[in-house]
Design an enzyme around this catalytic site. Structure first.
Site, PDB file in Angstrom:
ATOM      1  CD  GLN A 276      -2.946   3.809   1.265  1.00 22.60           C
ATOM      2  OE1 GLN A 276      -1.851   3.783   1.187  1.00 22.60           O
ATOM      3  NE2 GLN A 276      -4.665   3.950   0.791  1.00 22.60           N
TER       4      GLN A 276
ATOM      5  CB  CYS B 121      -1.218  -0.073   1.169  1.00 21.56           C
ATOM      6  SG  CYS B 121      -0.384  -0.051   2.569  1.00 21.56           S
ATOM      7  CB  SER B 122       0.616   4.592  -1.145  1.00 26.58           C
ATOM      8  OG  SER B 122      -0.008   3.687  -3.088  1.00 26.58           O
ATOM      9  CB  SER B 123       0.199   6.734   2.485  1.00 27.22           C
ATOM     10  OG  SER B 123      -1.463   6.050   3.302  1.00 27.22           O
TER      11      SER B 123
END
Length: 188
Positions: free
Chosen positions: A14, A9-11
């Site tokens: 999340q 996931c990107s961050s």
């Protein structure tokens, strides 16, 4: 022959829980995960580890194609690297595998859609920032990692991996902070 799971996931805010649960259901072992942008492969150490150690007959499994990457060239390069090692890729949603040509065509299309989606997200973000600036309410992004803590830990001799683990961030974030601070000291 191993089924190696990959979740991304990107961050930091999340969750990887849904991806990891699905990969566990699919009997993937090991499962590697990371919280990094899919815009490029830079800094994605877990993916790099998988690609370094995957063997002939092994299968790399991810939930969706955009979890592998949001750059068409990167996704296709990953598939090429798997091919070179005699391994293959399976995407669970929708179910696609690179064992056959049809799966490769669908995967290429999904990678292009993921890249286009990333561009749309960036455009909407720029528009939102421009509107907020026009209204005088834009404050910029919030820092997710305390720079002073990173620098203090670094001064005590801790390395980037130990700092990242202690602060719950990626090593890449630590390196960026250290590089930015060294650049500022050099300019002064």
């Amino acid at each position: 022959m191993a089924r190696i799971g990959y979740a991304r996931c990107s961050s930091e805010d999340q969750s990887l829980d849904v991806q990891i649960a699905r990969l566990t259901e699919e009997e993937c072992q090991p499962i590697r995960s990371e919280k990094m942008s899919g815009a490029s492969r830079d800094g994605r150490t877990e993916l790099a580890a998988i690609l370094d150690f995957i063997r002939e007959g092994d299968e790399l499994v991810c939930l969706r194609a955009d979890r592998l990457g949001r750059d068409t060239r990167d996704v296709l390069n990953i598939v090429h690297e798997l091919d070179q090692r005699g391994a293959y890729l399976t995407v669970l949603d929708p179910h696609i595998t690179t064992r056959g040509e049809a799966g490769r065509i669908v995967l290429t299309t999904l990678a292009m859609v993921a890249e286009m989606e990333r561009r749309f997200i960036k455009e909407r973000q720029k528009e939102g920032i421009a509107q907020a600036k026009a209204k005088g309410i834009y404050k910029g992004g919030t820092r997710r990692v305390d720079r002073e803590k990173v620098l203090a830990m670094h001064r005590t001799g801790k390395g980037p991996a130990a700092i990242a683990k202690a602060l719950g961030c990626s090593r890449m974030q630590v390196y960026r902070i250290l590089d930015a601070c060294e650049g500022a000291q050099t300019a002064a």
